[in-house]
Scaffold this active site. Sequence first.
Site, PDB file in Angstrom:
ATOM      1  N   HIS A 137     -43.615 -18.654  41.069  1.00 33.83           N
ATOM      2  CA  HIS A 137     -44.554 -19.256  42.024  1.00 33.83           C
ATOM      3  C   HIS A 137     -43.916 -19.410  43.398  1.00 33.83           C
ATOM      4  O   HIS A 137     -42.694 -19.543  43.522  1.00 33.83           O
ATOM      5  CB  HIS A 137     -45.001 -20.645  41.551  1.00 33.83           C
ATOM      6  CG  HIS A 137     -45.884 -20.634  40.350  1.00 33.83           C
ATOM      7  ND1 HIS A 137     -47.251 -20.629  40.423  1.00 33.83           N
ATOM      8  CD2 HIS A 137     -45.572 -20.625  39.031  1.00 33.83           C
ATOM      9  CE1 HIS A 137     -47.762 -20.634  39.200  1.00 33.83           C
ATOM     10  NE2 HIS A 137     -46.761 -20.626  38.336  1.00 33.83           N
ATOM     11  N   ASP A 179     -51.793 -17.601  33.818  1.00 31.65           N
ATOM     12  CA  ASP A 179     -51.364 -17.176  35.159  1.00 31.65           C
ATOM     13  C   ASP A 179     -50.032 -16.431  35.120  1.00 31.65           C
ATOM     14  O   ASP A 179     -49.472 -16.092  36.167  1.00 31.65           O
ATOM     15  CB  ASP A 179     -51.303 -18.376  36.115  1.00 31.65           C
ATOM     16  CG  ASP A 179     -50.245 -19.395  35.747  1.00 31.65           C
ATOM     17  OD1 ASP A 179     -50.045 -19.646  34.549  1.00 31.65           O
ATOM     18  OD2 ASP A 179     -49.613 -19.962  36.664  1.00 31.65           O
ATOM     19  N   HIS A 180     -49.557 -16.138  33.909  1.00 30.11           N
ATOM     20  CA  HIS A 180     -48.390 -15.273  33.733  1.00 30.11           C
ATOM     21  C   HIS A 180     -48.657 -14.131  32.757  1.00 30.11           C
ATOM     22  O   HIS A 180     -47.958 -13.121  32.795  1.00 30.11           O
ATOM     23  CB  HIS A 180     -47.188 -16.090  33.243  1.00 30.11           C
ATOM     24  CG  HIS A 180     -46.679 -17.059  34.260  1.00 30.11           C
ATOM     25  ND1 HIS A 180     -45.562 -16.833  35.027  1.00 30.11           N
ATOM     26  CD2 HIS A 180     -47.174 -18.259  34.666  1.00 30.11           C
ATOM     27  CE1 HIS A 180     -45.383 -17.851  35.856  1.00 30.11           C
ATOM     28  NE2 HIS A 180     -46.348 -18.729  35.649  1.00 30.11           N
ATOM     29  N   HIS A 193     -44.028 -16.417  29.472  1.00 25.95           N
ATOM     30  CA  HIS A 193     -44.691 -17.392  28.604  1.00 25.95           C
ATOM     31  C   HIS A 193     -46.189 -17.149  28.575  1.00 25.95           C
ATOM     32  O   HIS A 193     -46.716 -16.299  29.285  1.00 25.95           O
ATOM     33  CB  HIS A 193     -44.355 -18.826  29.020  1.00 25.95           C
ATOM     34  CG  HIS A 193     -44.827 -19.219  30.392  1.00 25.95           C
ATOM     35  ND1 HIS A 193     -44.303 -18.700  31.546  1.00 25.95           N
ATOM     36  CD2 HIS A 193     -45.764 -20.123  30.783  1.00 25.95           C
ATOM     37  CE1 HIS A 193     -44.883 -19.262  32.590  1.00 25.95           C
ATOM     38  NE2 HIS A 193     -45.787 -20.115  32.156  1.00 25.95           N
ATOM     39  N   ASP A 239     -41.666 -20.004  34.863  1.00 23.60           N
ATOM     40  CA  ASP A 239     -41.906 -21.385  35.274  1.00 23.60           C
ATOM     41  C   ASP A 239     -40.783 -22.312  34.841  1.00 23.60           C
ATOM     42  O   ASP A 239     -40.986 -23.517  34.714  1.00 23.60           O
ATOM     43  CB  ASP A 239     -43.237 -21.884  34.695  1.00 23.60           C
ATOM     44  CG  ASP A 239     -44.435 -21.408  35.507  1.00 23.60           C
ATOM     45  OD1 ASP A 239     -44.228 -20.712  36.516  1.00 23.60           O
ATOM     46  OD2 ASP A 239     -45.575 -21.717  35.121  1.00 23.60           O
ATOM     47  N   HIS A 296     -48.973 -18.897  29.344  1.00 24.53           N
ATOM     48  CA  HIS A 296     -49.998 -19.376  30.278  1.00 24.53           C
ATOM     49  C   HIS A 296     -50.665 -18.195  30.973  1.00 24.53           C
ATOM     50  O   HIS A 296     -50.010 -17.234  31.370  1.00 24.53           O
ATOM     51  CB  HIS A 296     -49.377 -20.324  31.310  1.00 24.53           C
ATOM     52  CG  HIS A 296     -48.915 -21.623  30.713  1.00 24.53           C
ATOM     53  ND1 HIS A 296     -47.976 -22.418  31.307  1.00 24.53           N
ATOM     54  CD2 HIS A 296     -49.275 -22.262  29.561  1.00 24.53           C
ATOM     55  CE1 HIS A 296     -47.763 -23.497  30.554  1.00 24.53           C
ATOM     56  NE2 HIS A 296     -48.537 -23.422  29.496  1.00 24.53           N
ATOM     57  N   HIS A 348     -40.920 -25.888  29.323  1.00 24.76           N
ATOM     58  CA  HIS A 348     -42.234 -25.720  29.947  1.00 24.76           C
ATOM     59  C   HIS A 348     -43.254 -25.348  28.872  1.00 24.76           C
ATOM     60  O   HIS A 348     -44.343 -25.928  28.805  1.00 24.76           O
ATOM     61  CB  HIS A 348     -42.150 -24.641  31.021  1.00 24.76           C
ATOM     62  CG  HIS A 348     -43.424 -24.433  31.780  1.00 24.76           C
ATOM     63  ND1 HIS A 348     -43.971 -25.385  32.604  1.00 24.76           N
ATOM     64  CD2 HIS A 348     -44.272 -23.359  31.834  1.00 24.76           C
ATOM     65  CE1 HIS A 348     -45.087 -24.925  33.124  1.00 24.76           C
ATOM     66  NE2 HIS A 348     -45.293 -23.701  32.681  1.00 24.76           N
TER      67      HIS A 348
END
Length: 332
Positions: free
Chosen positions: A238, A122-123, A118, A200, A120, A176
């Site tokens: 995570h 942090d991905h 996805h 996530d 975001h 998400h």
Amino acid sequence: YALNSWPREKYVVPSTYWCYKYTCRYSLYTRTKLGYIFHKRQIRKAQERYPAGHSRTQPTIINGIKIIPVPILSDNYSYVVIDTASNMAVVVDPADPQPVQACLEEEGVALQAVLCTHKHWDHSGGNRALKRLYRSCRVYGNAMDNIPGLTHPLSDKDTIDFGARLHFRAFYTPGHTVGHMIYMLDGRVIGGPSSLFSGDLVFLSGCGRMFEGNASTMLSSLDTVGSLNDDTLLWPGHEYAEDNLLFAAEVEPCNVVREQKLQWVLQQRGQRLCTCPSTLAEEKQYNPFLRSHSQDLQRALGLQQKQDEDWTLYRARVLEELRRRKDIYKDR
């Protein structure tokens, strides 16, 4: 999740005003350059705090397929998946290109593609950098999610093959984010269990926040995971295992399997060891977000199916209550 580090005040029960402010921050993080700047700052802070990574990891080798968790930021994992016979490699969710590139170079492999769950940062934050470093690298993901550097848009149940042994299937799992995807490496090709890279959507004993979907949407996505084979290995985005299992203890205090897993996780995290992978068979026993059908869990939440209430809608109501309690638990 990186957005949780975005400055904000504590809360107990989300108010309309809080939801408005949080939505504004979320939009800034996901839709503007400020979000990427914030992401880069988080990378620098994590590198200072964890020079060798937030967790110690070991590769898992399944009949010549090597899966290497790469610790990134304060609790993220990227994954380098290698066919050791052909030296082909695929990377899942490279938030920070530097440690991913270091892993690829140490393994002496050729990067074929990025599989991005996805949008975001942090991905997805390292997608473009890796594509510049490896010119033939393709970036896969869902077009609805505005994936950075996307070259190959995917739809539900699309298959992606790299050589003779790296065969992936993508599943569309919104909730998400509107375009969230998960990727399953087919174990039948290599004579072993399949591996699910869940981003996530699902964590060890947890699930992601419903930023861009409602409980019914998220339930459908979680049911996709629940339909997969029990021996499937779960590789989440995570390291949330300890926190998630402690929350699960509050809603299912008598779950013996959950308590056993918690004790193992506490030992692992006491040594900063990675807790991945678990199996879907395990998750179905202690992950409350995969157990909305459980009467014990429903009773613990004080919920009961209403007369003539659709079963799936009732399970969505259970999931919504679970997620509400988890959000409060996480931020208290």
